[in-house]
Write an enzyme that holds these catalytic residues in place. Structure first.
Site, PDB file in Angstrom:
ATOM      1  N   GLU A 155      -4.987  -2.522  -5.161  1.00  0.00           N
ATOM      2  CA  GLU A 155      -4.866  -3.995  -4.748  1.00  0.00           C
ATOM      3  C   GLU A 155      -5.774  -4.543  -4.026  1.00  0.00           C
ATOM      4  O   GLU A 155      -6.395  -5.793  -4.041  1.00  0.00           O
ATOM      5  CB  GLU A 155      -3.436  -4.436  -4.114  1.00  0.00           C
ATOM      6  CG  GLU A 155      -3.106  -5.726  -3.992  1.00  0.00           C
ATOM      7  CD  GLU A 155      -3.699  -6.800  -2.800  1.00  0.00           C
ATOM      8  OE1 GLU A 155      -3.460  -7.862  -2.898  1.00  0.00           O
ATOM      9  OE2 GLU A 155      -3.894  -5.912  -1.899  1.00  0.00           O
ATOM     10  N   ASP A 190      -1.876   0.800  -1.414  1.00  0.00           N
ATOM     11  CA  ASP A 190      -3.421   0.919  -0.873  1.00  0.00           C
ATOM     12  C   ASP A 190      -3.833   0.177   0.578  1.00  0.00           C
ATOM     13  O   ASP A 190      -3.141  -0.838   0.754  1.00  0.00           O
ATOM     14  CB  ASP A 190      -4.402   0.744  -2.016  1.00  0.00           C
ATOM     15  CG  ASP A 190      -4.420  -0.619  -2.289  1.00  0.00           C
ATOM     16  OD1 ASP A 190      -3.201  -1.113  -2.371  1.00  0.00           O
ATOM     17  OD2 ASP A 190      -5.732  -1.102  -2.543  1.00  0.00           O
TER      18      ASP A 190
END
Length: 361
Positions: A132, A78
């Site tokens: 994350e 991400d």
């Protein structure tokens, strides 16, 4: 994925810089990683030599050949929100775009190795995970640690967070807390009838301004702590004395403290005020004395420094798995609109990892 959508195709026969561009161009802001996870899963299953499983938008793959040692490589897929910096572009010796540094250039190394490395003396595990860049409760590696803990096990874990091609050991812990002051609401024309909660926050800000960060040496690595206000909220309307004010603080603590130690420090630091811990993640020790990690550090060469920031090496450290940060991205450019990575560090990172993972121990 709906029937009118197709999985983006990745060409893992390309060089790692080109693979970086491919995955950067598949937008994957936290919570929207599915398209990229689909593409990664498709390619890892097609490789034929890997066991592959999917959990949410995390994809895990590993070899199972009965070898004595296992190396785990991990990276999040991400990014922070796009800031007008997609699609990717290459200018000179840099590739620009959202996620190039943090940390899709590292993901590209993992993908290339996963697809092509079939002759390692190690068993290899590759973990590509989601969420994350947001609160710890959503972190995909945390979910894996809870539901597929055995997939994290290995003799060494390499987290391909951006380190500019250098080694960064351990990581700081992080804790967020809300410090609250309370007063009495009143009309601002009759302020003497109230008690201003925003004014009462002045001592909180003064304590933070006077704070001197502690420097801590662990295994010859210096960690520096930090304690900062990151948000202040209060006020009701332009003619009302506020009865509540909150100051959100972020404490970055060295690996000599546990989460409990960090909380105790904050409670003492803000004695006399209401303190609520809202989020935390533990630090990780450098683990440089571990022989497998030491061998990897010797292979990479150069000085080993502290990781300033929290990374998921902490999750491996919690299971007593030696872990270190090593990736081609530039941590100083992470999350910036001008985010970029140096192409020769991406190429060199693949070479270093491939050499290490094909060298008999």
């Amino acid at each position: 994925m709906s029937a009118d959508q197709t999985t983006p195709t990745l060409d893992l026969t390309a060089d790692v810089v080109a693979i970086t561009a491919q995955i950067v161009d598949i937008e994957s802001v936290s919570g929207n990683e599915r398209a990229l996870a689909d593409a990664i899963e498709q390619q890892l299953r097609a490789a034929g030599h890997l066991e592959v499983i999917r959990t949410g938008d995390a994809v895990m793959a590993r070899t199972e050949g009965g070898k004595d040692r296992r190396v785990v490589l991990a990276g999040h897929i991400d990014t922070v929100p796009v800031a007008g910096n997609l699609p990717s572009r290459i200018e000179g010796d840099r590739i620009y775009g959202c996620g190039t540094s943090d940390m899709k250039s590292g993901d590209a190394l993992m993908l290339k190795l996963a697809a092509t490395l079939t002759d390692s003396p190690y068993e290899l595990t590759y973990i590509f995970y989601d969420n994350e860049e947001v609160e710890a409760t959503k972190n995909g590696l945390g979910r894996i640690a809870r539901e597929y803990r055995h997939w994290l096990y290995g003799d060494l874990a390499i987290l391909l967070e951006p380190t500019n091609g250098l080694l960064e050991a351990g990581c700081q812990g992080t804790m967020r807390a809300v410090v609250t002051t309370r007063g009495t609401r009143a009309h601002s024309a009759r302020a003497w009838l109230g008690d201003n909660a925003i004014h009462a926050a002045a001592p909180i800000l003064q304590r933070l301004a006077d704070y001197q960060p502690e420097r801590v040496d662990i295994d010859g690595i210096e960690y520096r702590e930090g304690l900062n206000a990151v948000r202040i909220e209060g006020g009701i309307a332009g003619n009302i004395i506020p009865d509540e004010c909150t100051v959100t603080v972020n404490f970055r603590f060295a690996p000599h403290r546990s989460v409990a130690d960090a909380e105790a420090f904050l409670q003492e630091f803000f004695t006399g005020f209401e303190v609520e811990i809202t989020d935390s993640a533990p630090a990780a020790v450098p683990a440089l004395s571990d022989p497998v990690l030491a061998t990897f550090a010797g292979h990479v060469g150069g000085e080993v420094s502290a990781k300033y920031g929290w990374t998921d090496v902490s999750r491996f450290a919690a299971f007593k798995i030696p872990a270190i940060n090593y990736g081609p991205g530039d941590p100083n450019l992470a999350h910036k609109q001008e985010e970029s990575a140096q192409t020769d560090l991406i190429t060199e990172g693949e070479r270093v990892l491939r050499d290490y993972l094909t060298t008999p121990y």
